[in-house]
Each structure stands twice: as structure tokens, then as C-alpha cells.
Design a protein around this motif. Structure first.
Motif, mmCIF file in Angstrom:
data_model
loop_
_atom_site.group_PDB
_atom_site.id
_atom_site.type_symbol
_atom_site.label_atom_id
_atom_site.label_comp_id
_atom_site.label_asym_id
_atom_site.label_seq_id
_atom_site.Cartn_x
_atom_site.Cartn_y
_atom_site.Cartn_z
ATOM 1 N N ALA A 75 0.875 -1.171 0.000
ATOM 2 C CA ALA A 75 0.000 0.000 0.000
ATOM 3 C C ALA A 75 0.912 1.220 0.000
ATOM 4 O O ALA A 75 1.751 1.368 0.883
ATOM 5 N N ILE A 76 0.740 2.072 -1.005
ATOM 6 C CA ILE A 76 1.631 3.217 -1.184
ATOM 7 C C ILE A 76 0.852 4.506 -0.954
ATOM 8 O O ILE A 76 -0.182 4.740 -1.584
ATOM 9 N N HIS A 77 1.376 5.333 -0.056
ATOM 10 C CA HIS A 77 0.792 6.643 0.222
ATOM 11 C C HIS A 77 1.908 7.672 0.063
ATOM 12 O O HIS A 77 2.867 7.676 0.842
ATOM 13 N N THR A 78 1.799 8.509 -0.954
ATOM 14 C CA THR A 78 2.846 9.486 -1.264
ATOM 15 C C THR A 78 2.276 10.896 -1.179
ATOM 16 O O THR A 78 1.164 11.156 -1.642
ATOM 17 N N TYR A 79 3.065 11.781 -0.587
ATOM 18 C CA TYR A 79 2.623 13.159 -0.387
ATOM 19 C C TYR A 79 3.783 14.117 -0.579
ATOM 20 O O TYR A 79 4.935 13.788 -0.287
ATOM 21 N N THR A 80 3.456 15.309 -1.014
ATOM 22 C CA THR A 80 4.426 16.398 -0.949
ATOM 23 C C THR A 80 4.407 16.901 0.497
ATOM 24 O O THR A 80 3.433 16.641 1.234
ATOM 25 N N PRO A 81 5.420 17.647 0.922
ATOM 26 C CA PRO A 81 5.373 18.199 2.282
ATOM 27 C C PRO A 81 4.128 19.062 2.522
ATOM 28 O O PRO A 81 3.531 19.000 3.595
ATOM 29 N N GLN A 82 3.722 19.836 1.525
ATOM 30 C CA GLN A 82 2.532 20.679 1.668
ATOM 31 C C GLN A 82 1.271 19.819 1.834
ATOM 32 O O GLN A 82 0.430 20.101 2.686
ATOM 33 N N GLU A 83 1.134 18.780 1.020
ATOM 34 C CA GLU A 83 -0.027 17.889 1.140
ATOM 35 C C GLU A 83 -0.069 17.235 2.514
ATOM 36 O O GLU A 83 -1.129 17.120 3.131
ATOM 37 N N TRP A 84 1.090 16.777 2.980
ATOM 38 C CA TRP A 84 1.169 16.107 4.279
ATOM 39 C C TRP A 84 0.777 17.078 5.395
ATOM 40 O O TRP A 84 0.051 16.712 6.319
#
Length: 102
Positions: A75-84
Motif C-alpha cells: 500500500a503506497i501513500h505518497t505526499y508532498t510536504p505541503q499535502e502532508w
């Protein structure tokens, strides 16, 4: 330990602001102590301007060897710092396994 290999490879590939690798094998029909099902949360500047599919491809590429030999599910969850930063509750939980042999 496979979890440590995954952490090292993702850290080297993305220099993440935040990285969490969770062994979710216990949620599935596998032997105790298995390392076959993982959830990864990666927060990185590398994802800025990248569509979700491109982000997932980058993670899959970083873990190509493990995905072809040892990891059954990822399960992959990827975010930019702003999204996170904008998330209130972090990455979503993975569903429990509904049965089956994996």
C-alpha cells in the motif's frame, strides 16, 4: 529484515521529510512473523508536480527487486510536504484481509 531494507531504499531514493514503513502482514492469512504485506508513507519534495501514478511508479522502481521476490502487497501513500501538512489524520488505514491465501 525486509522492513529495514525497504526503509533504507526509500530513504535513499526520496530523502523524505517523513517516512513510515509498516509491516501489515499480521492482517493477512500468512505465517506469524511474515514480511509480505507492507504500507509505506513517503513525504518528499520529489513528488512536487508529480501525478499520483508517477509517484507510485517511482516507489515501485525503488523497490523493484523486493516487489518481484518478497513483497506480496504494498500500500503506497505518497505526499508532498505541503499535502502532508494539510492532512488532518495522516494516511488512511489499510483494510483488514478478507481471507485467501495471501
Amino acid at each position: 529484515m525486509l522492513q529495514e531494507v525497504i526503509e533504507t531504499k526509500l530513504h535513499n531514493a526520496f530523502q523524505p521529510d517523513y517516512l513510515k514503513v509498516i509491516n501489515e502482514s499480521y492482517m493477512h492469512n500468512v505465517a506469524p512473523g511474515s514480511e509480505s504485506h507492507f504500507k509505506v508513507i513517503v513525504v518528499s519534495e520529489r513528488f512536487v508536480g508529480q501525478r499520483l501514478i508517477a509517484r507510485h511508479r517511482l516507489v515501485n522502481q525503488a523497490l523493484m527487486e523486493e516487489l518481484s521476490n518478497q513483497i506480496h502487497a504494498l500500500a503506497i501513500h505518497t505526499y508532498t510536504p505541503q499535502e502532508w501538512h494539510e492532512l488532518e489524520s495522516g494516511a488512511p488505514d489499510s483494510p483488514m484481509c478478507l481471507g485467501g491465501g495471501h
